[in-house]
Design an enzyme around this catalytic site. Structure first.
Site, PDB file in Angstrom:
ATOM      1  N   CYS A 197       0.830  -1.204   0.000  1.00 54.60           N
ATOM      2  CA  CYS A 197       0.000   0.000   0.000  1.00 54.60           C
ATOM      3  C   CYS A 197       0.867   1.258   0.000  1.00 54.60           C
ATOM      4  O   CYS A 197       0.455   2.301  -0.507  1.00 54.60           O
ATOM      5  CB  CYS A 197      -0.923  -0.009   1.202  1.00 54.60           C
ATOM      6  SG  CYS A 197      -2.133  -1.341   1.122  1.00 54.60           S
ATOM      7  N   CYS A 357      14.804   3.311  -6.412  1.00 51.75           N
ATOM      8  CA  CYS A 357      13.367   3.126  -6.159  1.00 51.75           C
ATOM      9  C   CYS A 357      13.084   3.768  -4.796  1.00 51.75           C
ATOM     10  O   CYS A 357      13.712   4.770  -4.450  1.00 51.75           O
ATOM     11  CB  CYS A 357      12.985   1.649  -6.195  1.00 51.75           C
ATOM     12  SG  CYS A 357      13.795   0.636  -4.951  1.00 51.75           S
TER      13      CYS A 357
END
Ligand SMILES: [Zn+2]
Length: 398
Positions: A197, A357
């Site tokens: 999430c 990332c």
């Protein structure tokens, strides 16, 4: 199939308690007997987050006698969009403390046991052994598999939920009565292979839908009411507003609960992927040969590039929504899924490609993929979180 109540009834209710729980006492399937069982119940909630929050509130309101809360985190402002036991004033506090206060505000007689820790193979059995059942709202796979494994060994129900974007899943795993978590999901996915999430987002109210199903199943288990979700996986799609029940079965060859399962193995071991473990171990000591650029070095290289003295591409392999939250100036986007699909790096023809990332998992995978294709790819360990911490604190963490 109806099952016997999990918990024997506690002492008689006081007059005040009979008033307080009147709407429960009126329920034919619950009644005075069920309320006394709830009062005697010991329920552990793993994770005081999106799923744990609604579950904790409803377990407290239902008069559960003892609630354990496991969480090693502190409240951050990004949590408040869905983690409704925490408020603005709780930012920076331990989640177990904030959750305990929220429970006390609703049910002062409930005993809250705070476990401010991340469960591991040693502590999981010690902690879980004190409880009648576990509600698992963990946000990471190692904890879910540990909890599933420990519940299977202890023979207690594992009420499990997960959410992602507008989707939810919920079930009750229970070795001996039906499938355990590993019967249906036998192996942990490789690190960072499944978006969380924190990467893909989640609608806060979907957490409430799934978390309240988890609390309902806990009440049913304790009181022996109705048919619990053993052998059924509920799949929720909030965009279509559907709930589908998918039958799930026990796997006789399950490495956790099957007849030939090794009871002496370390907890969580049977579900770990050999390749993921090996890759992780090698990556940690650098022996995979993946070249790395630290964030401070990256800052220097970017300044050199701006001055025309260096030439490379800074590739961001996160998702587009993450760039809206935070980005390193001068980077270009190519989500890791597109790297996997074989897409080429924008402007990458023949140039060195430095890959980042969020925290380093996806960039490591992308670097390996690109290097296998002959690209001179370098990894930024720690990702944009390290950049935010060590180079530019004005870039928000998330
Ligand atoms: Zn199993």
């Amino acid at each position: 199939m109806a099952r016997p109540p999990l918990v024997p009834p506690g002492p008689e209710l006081t007059a005040a308690e009979r008033t307080r729980f009147a709407r429960h006492l009126l329920l034919p399937d619950l009644g005075l007997d069920g309320q006394r069982r709830l009062r005697a119940a010991r329920v552990l909630v793993v994770g005081a987050g999106g799923l744990g929050s609604p579950a904790l509130l409803y377990l407290a309101a239902a008069g559960v006698g003892t609630i354990g809360v496991v969480d090693d985190d502190v409240v951050e402002s990004t949590n408040l969009q869905r983690q409704v036991v925490h408020g603005v004033d709780d930012v920076g506090r331990a989640k177990v403390d904030s959750a305990a206060d929220a429970v006390a505000a609703i049910s002062p007689d409930t005993v809250v046991v705070r476990h401010r820790e991340r469960l591991d193979a040693v502590t999981a059995m010690e902690v879980l052994a004190d409880y009648d059942l576990v509600l698992d709202g963990a946000d990471n796979f190692p904890t879910r598999y540990l909890v599933g494994d420990a519940c299977a060994r202890l023979g207690i129900p594992h009420v499990w939920g997960s959410v992602y974007r507008f989707d939810g899943q919920v079930s009750v795993w229970w070795a001996g009565e039906g499938p355990c978590y590993a019967c249906v999901f036998p192996q942990q996915p490789p690190p960072d292979a499944v978006p969380s999430c924190a990467v893909g987002g989640v609608l806060g109210a979907v957490c409430a839908s799934v978390g309240s199903v988890m609390a309902t199943e806990a009440v049913k288990l304790v009181t022996g009411s109705g048919e619990v979700l053993v052998g059924r996986l509920l799949v929720h799609d909030a965009l279509r507003q559907t709930w589908d029940a998918v039958p799930v079965r026990r796997d006789p060859g399950c490495a956790v609960c099957g007849a030939s399962a090794d009871a002496t193995r370390p907890l969580g071991w049977a579900t770990q992927r050999e390749d993921a473990c090996a890759a992780g171990d090698l990556a940690d000591d650098g022996s995979l040969g993946r070249p790395e650029v630290g964030v401070e070095e990256l800052a220097r290289l970017l300044a050199e590039r701006d001055a025309g003295r260096a030439d490379f591409v800074l590739l961001d392999v996160r998702e587009p929504g993450e760039r809206d939250v935070a980005a390193i100036p001068g980077s270009v986007l190519l989500p890791v899924g597109e790297v996997r699909a074989g897409a080429s790096v924008p402007g990458g023809d023949g140039r060195r490609v430095v890959v980042h990332c969020k925290a380093g998992g996806r960039s490591a995978e992308a670097v390996d993929l690109l290097r296998a294709r002959g690209v001179d790819a370098w990894d930024v360990p720690g990702g944009i979180l390290a950049w935010s911490r060590d180079v530019d604190p004005s870039v928000p963490g998330y």
